[in-house]
Design an enzyme around this catalytic site. Structure first.
Site, PDB file in Angstrom:
ATOM      1  N   TYR A   1     -30.526  37.995  21.355  1.00 15.68           N
ATOM      2  CA  TYR A   1     -30.839  39.072  20.490  1.00 15.68           C
ATOM      3  C   TYR A   1     -32.426  39.206  20.483  1.00 15.68           C
ATOM      4  O   TYR A   1     -32.952  38.897  21.737  1.00 15.68           O
ATOM      5  CB  TYR A   1     -30.613  38.584  19.100  1.00 15.68           C
TER       6      TYR A   1
ATOM      7  N   ARG B   1     -33.530  28.687  16.826  1.00 15.38           N
ATOM      8  CA  ARG B   1     -32.598  28.263  17.540  1.00 15.38           C
ATOM      9  C   ARG B   1     -32.758  29.315  18.752  1.00 15.38           C
ATOM     10  O   ARG B   1     -33.247  30.274  19.032  1.00 15.38           O
ATOM     11  CB  ARG B   1     -31.147  29.102  16.923  1.00 15.38           C
TER      12      ARG B   1
HETATM   13  C1  LIG Z   1     -16.939  33.738  15.360  1.00 15.03           C
HETATM   14  C2  LIG Z   1     -18.244  32.953  16.025  1.00 15.03           C
HETATM   15  C3  LIG Z   1     -19.538  33.568  15.687  1.00 15.03           C
HETATM   16  C4  LIG Z   1     -20.699  33.158  15.979  1.00 15.03           C
HETATM   17  N1  LIG Z   1     -21.821  33.810  15.488  1.00 15.03           N
HETATM   18  C5  LIG Z   1     -23.070  33.308  15.706  1.00 15.03           C
HETATM   19  C6  LIG Z   1     -23.973  33.612  14.792  1.00 15.03           C
HETATM   20  O1  LIG Z   1     -24.062  34.378  13.881  1.00 15.03           O
HETATM   21  N2  LIG Z   1     -25.451  33.062  15.224  1.00 15.03           N
HETATM   22  C7  LIG Z   1     -25.527  32.021  16.131  1.00 15.03           C
HETATM   23  O2  LIG Z   1     -26.559  31.441  16.409  1.00 15.03           O
HETATM   24  N3  LIG Z   1     -24.413  31.854  16.966  1.00 15.03           N
HETATM   25  C8  LIG Z   1     -23.113  32.384  16.660  1.00 15.03           C
HETATM   26  N4  LIG Z   1     -22.018  31.744  17.285  1.00 15.03           N
HETATM   27  C9  LIG Z   1     -22.283  30.780  18.260  1.00 15.03           C
HETATM   28  C10 LIG Z   1     -22.062  29.511  17.588  1.00 15.03           C
HETATM   29  O3  LIG Z   1     -23.015  29.081  16.609  1.00 15.03           O
HETATM   30  C11 LIG Z   1     -22.138  28.245  18.429  1.00 15.03           C
HETATM   31  O4  LIG Z   1     -23.330  27.986  19.207  1.00 15.03           O
HETATM   32  C12 LIG Z   1     -21.068  28.417  19.695  1.00 15.03           C
HETATM   33  O5  LIG Z   1     -19.510  28.635  18.949  1.00 15.03           O
HETATM   34  C13 LIG Z   1     -20.736  27.269  20.529  1.00 15.03           C
HETATM   35  O6  LIG Z   1     -20.346  26.189  19.661  1.00 15.03           O
HETATM   36  P1  LIG Z   1     -18.990  25.554  19.631  1.00 15.03           P
HETATM   37  O7  LIG Z   1     -18.510  24.897  21.224  1.00 15.03           O
HETATM   38  O8  LIG Z   1     -18.887  24.124  18.651  1.00 15.03           O
HETATM   39  O9  LIG Z   1     -18.076  26.481  19.078  1.00 15.03           O
HETATM   40  C14 LIG Z   1     -20.755  32.303  16.975  1.00 15.03           C
HETATM   41  C15 LIG Z   1     -19.746  31.615  17.465  1.00 15.03           C
HETATM   42  C16 LIG Z   1     -18.433  32.192  16.938  1.00 15.03           C
HETATM   43  C17 LIG Z   1     -17.042  31.366  17.614  1.00 15.03           C
END
Ligand SMILES: Cc1cc2nc3c(=O)[nH]c(=O)nc-3n(C[C@H](O)[C@H](O)[C@H](O)COP(=O)(O)O)c2cc1C
Length: 367
Positions: free
Chosen positions: A180, A227
């Protein structure tokens, strides 16, 4: 004894466990980009006593939009909606930071005021799709920001931070990850500027550092987190020297005294696992450069989360997808209970299905 369930400190806040709910865009706000009743329920379900939530990414301006249905923090009418969320999280003993967002080039003309081109450091398009009201649409070609426009965007982050304060949040997190706007300035694959916001890393980092300082001017440094996603490729991102870029950024953020650094591992590309089994390399690399709280995210399972907090490479671990399908995730991890599977088809937009209807372990075992 599990280290995930030992107390820790984030800025002024004492937490009773080290499991963070990662920011998750779910696109279920009311018209006007106001947090909905459903969102209040969703965050209430996921708030735990002494636990930390980072809210879904929340645009600081209309130009910062790339996902129809995301809640905003760009107008005063959104404050009351968010206040209901923060009140509910606090009633359950939890803490919540708002993630401040500007998508930059990851947008579409249909989401922009007067159908204008999205803005970016340089006029280079990303591959992928924005979520417009009419469905997914390929990212539009952005236009390069004029130098004189940049202070206005930093001011949007500052006023978003101020509204977050008025809405009862415990702090703010700058979304500097996942391709972003701040990330587009940082990485040289998306920044070809020749002014003081482009070229050497000291210049490319300027935007993120100024945005962070703007948030600090509202909150103080100990209630601002950032982040980043070193070597992340989501949003067609690339950098010629990620260790130097992200090493510099981490050192400078440490100097600003922020509450925490939130690091997404490159084994995750946005929301997809691309490198199964890869160890958490980014967190390990940056740990020596950051003296306060470090949150690791991206592809963690219960055992790997325990391992990284035990090693000291991270102080807390953020879970994304597991938190979607396990509203009581900290309790499940504490009791060693099995995790429910998530349904990817309901991640983005829709209603209560796949959002507030995942049961807690107790309800699931009673069913
Ligand atoms: C549905 C979805 C929406 C996400 N939205 C964001 C977000 O708004 N901001 C962000 O920094 N990361 C976002 N992510 C990334 C997650 O914060 C995270 O870094 C990523 O899912 C990996 O972690 P995990 O393996 O525990 O799912 C999103 C991930 C998913 C699956």
């Amino acid at each position: 004894m599990s280290r995930l369930f030992t107390p820790t400190q984030v800025g002024p806040y004492r937490l009773s466990h080290r499991i963070v709910m990662a920011p998750l865009t779910r696109m279920r706000s009311d018209p006007g980009d106001i947090p909905s009743d459903l969102m209040v329920k969703y965050y209430t379900q996921r708030a735990s006593d002494g636990g930390l939530i980072v809210s879904e990414a929340t645009p600081v301006s209309i130009r910062g939009y790339g996902y129809a249905g995301a809640p905003g923090i760009y107008s005063d009418t959104q404050i009351a909606g968010w206040q209901r969320v923060t009140d509910a999280v606090h009633a359950n003993g939890g803490r919540i930071f708002l993630q401040l967002w500007h998508v930059g080039r990851q947008s579409h003309v249909d989401l922009q005021p007067n159908g204008e081109a999205p803005v970016a450091p340089s006029a280079i398009a990303a591959e992928g799709h924005a979520y417009t009201k009419r469905g997914e649409a390929p990212f539009s070609m952005p236009r390069a920001l004029e130098l004189r426009e940049i202070p206005g965007i930093i001011e949007e982050f500052r006023s978003g931070a101020e509204r977050a304060l008025r809405a009862g949040f415990d702090g703010v997190e700058i979304h500097g990850a996942n391709g972003y706007l701040p990330d587009q300035f940082l990485q040289d694959g998306t920044n070809e500027r020749t002014d003081e916001y482009g070229g050497p890393i000291e210049n490319r980092a300027r935007f993120l550092l100024e945005v962070t300082q703007a948030a600090i001017s509202v909150w103080g440094s100990d209630r601002v987190g950032v982040r980043i996603s070193p070597s992340g490729t989501y949003g067609s991102m690339s950098d010629s020297n990620p260790p130097a870029t992200f090493g510099y950024v981490t050192t400078e953020l440490d100097r600003l005294g922020i509450a925490y650094l939130h690091v997404v591992e490159p084994r995750i590309k946005g929301t997809e696992e691309i490198s199964h089994g890869q160890a958490p390399i980014a967190t390990q690399h940056l740990r020596p450069k950051f003296s306060r709280t470090l949150i690791a995210a991206g592809g963690f399972a219960p055992a790997s989360a325990e391992a990284i907090v035990t090693s000291g490479d991270a102080d807390l671990v953020a879970f994304g997808r597991h938190f979607i399908s396990n509203p009581d995730l900290p309790e499940r991890l504490r009791r060693g209970l099995p995790l429910s599977r998530y349904d990817r088809s309901t991640f983005y937009g829709g209603d209560a299905r796949g959002y507030t209807d995942y049961p807690t372990a107790d309800l699931a075992s009673a069913a």
